[in-house]
Design a protein around this motif. Structure first.
Motif, PDB file in Angstrom:
ATOM      1  N   ALA A   1      41.996  27.531  37.511  1.00 17.78           N
ATOM      2  CA  ALA A   1      42.065  28.991  37.659  1.00 17.78           C
ATOM      3  C   ALA A   1      43.474  29.512  37.422  1.00 17.78           C
ATOM      4  O   ALA A   1      43.651  30.699  37.151  1.00 17.78           O
ATOM      5  CB  ALA A   1      41.577  29.406  39.046  1.00 17.78           C
TER       6      ALA A   1
ATOM      7  N   SER B   1      42.513  40.643  43.942  1.00 16.91           N
ATOM      8  CA  SER B   1      43.933  40.482  43.649  1.00 16.91           C
ATOM      9  C   SER B   1      44.517  41.865  43.417  1.00 16.91           C
ATOM     10  O   SER B   1      43.817  42.871  43.426  1.00 16.91           O
ATOM     11  CB  SER B   1      44.135  39.589  42.416  1.00 16.91           C
TER      12      SER B   1
ATOM     13  N   ALA C   1      47.539  36.773  38.170  1.00 15.15           N
ATOM     14  CA  ALA C   1      46.906  37.559  39.236  1.00 15.15           C
ATOM     15  C   ALA C   1      46.336  36.646  40.315  1.00 15.15           C
ATOM     16  O   ALA C   1      46.472  36.926  41.516  1.00 15.15           O
ATOM     17  CB  ALA C   1      45.815  38.448  38.652  1.00 15.15           C
ATOM     18  N   THR C   2      45.715  35.553  39.909  1.00 17.35           N
ATOM     19  CA  THR C   2      45.157  34.597  40.871  1.00 17.35           C
ATOM     20  C   THR C   2      46.263  33.945  41.688  1.00 17.35           C
ATOM     21  O   THR C   2      46.168  33.833  42.919  1.00 17.35           O
ATOM     22  CB  THR C   2      44.337  33.530  40.129  1.00 17.35           C
TER      23      THR C   2
ATOM     24  N   ASP D   1      45.339  36.629  27.738  1.00 18.25           N
ATOM     25  CA  ASP D   1      44.446  37.137  28.784  1.00 18.25           C
ATOM     26  C   ASP D   1      44.256  36.103  29.884  1.00 18.25           C
ATOM     27  O   ASP D   1      44.238  36.439  31.074  1.00 18.25           O
ATOM     28  CB  ASP D   1      43.091  37.527  28.190  1.00 18.25           C
ATOM     29  N   GLN D   2      44.111  34.850  29.490  1.00 12.43           N
ATOM     30  CA  GLN D   2      43.973  33.785  30.485  1.00 12.43           C
ATOM     31  C   GLN D   2      45.245  33.660  31.315  1.00 12.43           C
ATOM     32  O   GLN D   2      45.188  33.459  32.527  1.00 12.43           O
ATOM     33  CB  GLN D   2      43.652  32.456  29.794  1.00 12.43           C
ATOM     34  N   TYR D   3      46.378  33.792  30.667  1.00 11.33           N
ATOM     35  CA  TYR D   3      47.659  33.737  31.394  1.00 11.33           C
ATOM     36  C   TYR D   3      47.768  34.904  32.375  1.00 11.33           C
ATOM     37  O   TYR D   3      48.185  34.722  33.522  1.00 11.33           O
ATOM     38  CB  TYR D   3      48.810  33.759  30.398  1.00 11.33           C
ATOM     39  N   THR D   4      47.369  36.096  31.959  1.00 11.43           N
ATOM     40  CA  THR D   4      47.413  37.270  32.851  1.00 11.43           C
ATOM     41  C   THR D   4      46.511  37.072  34.054  1.00 11.43           C
ATOM     42  O   THR D   4      46.886  37.392  35.190  1.00 11.43           O
ATOM     43  CB  THR D   4      47.015  38.539  32.071  1.00 11.43           C
ATOM     44  N   ARG D   5      45.307  36.553  33.821  1.00 16.16           N
ATOM     45  CA  ARG D   5      44.392  36.267  34.940  1.00 16.16           C
ATOM     46  C   ARG D   5      44.984  35.202  35.854  1.00 16.16           C
ATOM     47  O   ARG D   5      44.859  35.282  37.087  1.00 16.16           O
ATOM     48  CB  ARG D   5      43.027  35.813  34.418  1.00 16.16           C
ATOM     49  N   SER D   6      45.632  34.203  35.271  1.00  9.97           N
ATOM     50  CA  SER D   6      46.260  33.147  36.066  1.00  9.97           C
ATOM     51  C   SER D   6      47.336  33.714  36.986  1.00  9.97           C
ATOM     52  O   SER D   6      47.427  33.345  38.163  1.00  9.97           O
ATOM     53  CB  SER D   6      46.872  32.083  35.150  1.00  9.97           C
TER      54      SER D   6
END
Length: 200
Positions: free
Chosen positions: A98, A62, A114-115, A107-112
């Motif tokens: 995901a 990503s 990016a995905t 952090d989970q929201y940021t990864r979400s």
């Protein structure tokens, strides 16, 4: 009506839905995922299947790395665009957990994000029409379904338009029924898809 299926190609056991680089101790380049997708579209075309849900692991990265890989694969993407168009196949993603726009953990929201951005970037790089979407669920309840719904609506509205136009929302089996996603549509305008199996 378009008949299709999700991810696994049961009709050809030699045709994987993505390159499993993780089991080989590394990550595959986007070009590898596109080569797999080409073979999948050829299979769909030969069997007159007009709809297919892509595996999220077709995407190796990503952010800036994915942008670089998309630029490097322009010739491959152009050939794949033409094949998808001639095969008249509709493609979509459904990244399940995901992508949680209403995640409490930042952090989970940021990864979400990016995905989600990577999924949308690939659909855009293939120049697919508006029917090529990323199907999302609302996400977690977190002991407060109304607040969780509102968090989804707020974060959806904060997304740039080029990402929003690829997102559709689907009800799930246990947390947010169709009445809940319809309320979200009325609140923030997110398009909906109705899943009959989840409803049943």
């Amino acid at each position: 009506m378009r008949l299709g299926f999700s991810i696994r190609i049961y009709g050809d056991s030699n045709l994987p839905s993505y390159y499993d680089a993780r089991s080989r101790g590394g990550s595959a380049p986007l070009s590898m995922g596109l080569a797999y997708l080409r073979d999948i579209v050829l299979y769909l075309q030969s069997n007159r299947i007009r709809m297919y849900r892509l595996h999220s692991r077709l995407l190796p990265a990503s952010g800036s790395r994915l942008e670089e890989e998309i630029a490097a694969c322009e010739g491959q993407l152009a050939a794949l665009r033409a094949l998808i168009q001639s095969a008249d196949v509709r493609l979509s993603f459904h990244p399940y957990s995901a992508v949680l726009l209403n995640a409490l953990d930042e952090d989970q929201y940021t990864r979400s994000l990016a995905t989600l951005e990577a999924h949308v970037a690939l659909l855009d790089a293939l120049a697919l029409g508006p029917e090529a979407v990323v199907v999302l669920h609302v996400g977690g309840v977190y002991d407060d379904p109304l607040t969780s719904r509102e968090r989804f609506a707020r974060r959806y509205q904060e997304l740039p338009e080029w990402m929003r136009r690829r997102i559709v929302l689907e009800q799930d089996d246990h947390r947010f029924a169709f009445d809940d996603v319809r309320a979200l549509h009325e609140r923030c305008g997110v398009p909906l898809v109705f899943d009959g199996l989840h409803h049943d």
